[in-house]
Design a protein around this motif. Structure first.
Motif, short mmCIF file in Angstrom:
data_model
loop_
_atom_site.label_atom_id
_atom_site.label_comp_id
_atom_site.label_asym_id
_atom_site.label_seq_id
_atom_site.Cartn_x
_atom_site.Cartn_y
_atom_site.Cartn_z
N PRO A 18 0.59 -1.08 -0.10
CA PRO A 18 0.26 0.48 -0.09
C PRO A 18 1.02 1.10 -0.33
N VAL A 19 0.20 1.92 -0.77
CA VAL A 19 0.67 3.84 -0.83
C VAL A 19 1.44 4.66 0.82
N PHE A 20 -0.03 4.60 0.96
CA PHE A 20 -0.39 5.10 2.75
C PHE A 20 -0.87 4.34 3.02
N PRO A 21 -0.21 3.11 4.03
CA PRO A 21 -0.37 2.31 5.05
C PRO A 21 -1.87 2.43 6.39
N GLN A 22 -1.12 3.65 6.86
CA GLN A 22 -1.69 4.70 7.66
C GLN A 22 -2.93 6.05 6.72
#
Length: 87
Positions: free
Chosen positions: A48-52
């Motif tokens: 994922p590019v932005f996991p959070q």
């Protein structure tokens, strides 16, 4: 009651057009192309590019309105006089 030749031709044309438009919207025709090459997935691990979550986006608050959405009509800028050119 027999149809005239022009009415019969117009009916056939309308039927052919209706069938062509119905077939154009059909997704199964895309699979009938023998020349189409199948796309292969690129090798590698998927991460994922932005996991959070996306930085700077607060998902717990509702979407905000643009700043000019609640401006009263009497506070909107006045149009320029008719003698001056508009930009």
């Amino acid at each position: 009651m027999s149809m005239t030749r022009s009415a019969s031709g117009a009916l056939r044309l309308a039927l052919a057009l209706a069938l062509a438009l119905a077939a154009a919207g059909c997704e199964t025709l895309e699979k009938m192309n023998p020349f189409e090459e199948k796309e292969k997935a690129l090798p590698g691990a998927r991460q994922p590019v932005f996991p959070q979550g996306v930085p700077g986006v607060d998902y717990s608050t509702p979407l905000s309105q643009p700043s000019n959405a609640n401006a009263p009509i009497d506070q909107l800028p006045a149009p320029p006089p008719s003698g001056q050119p508009q930009r």
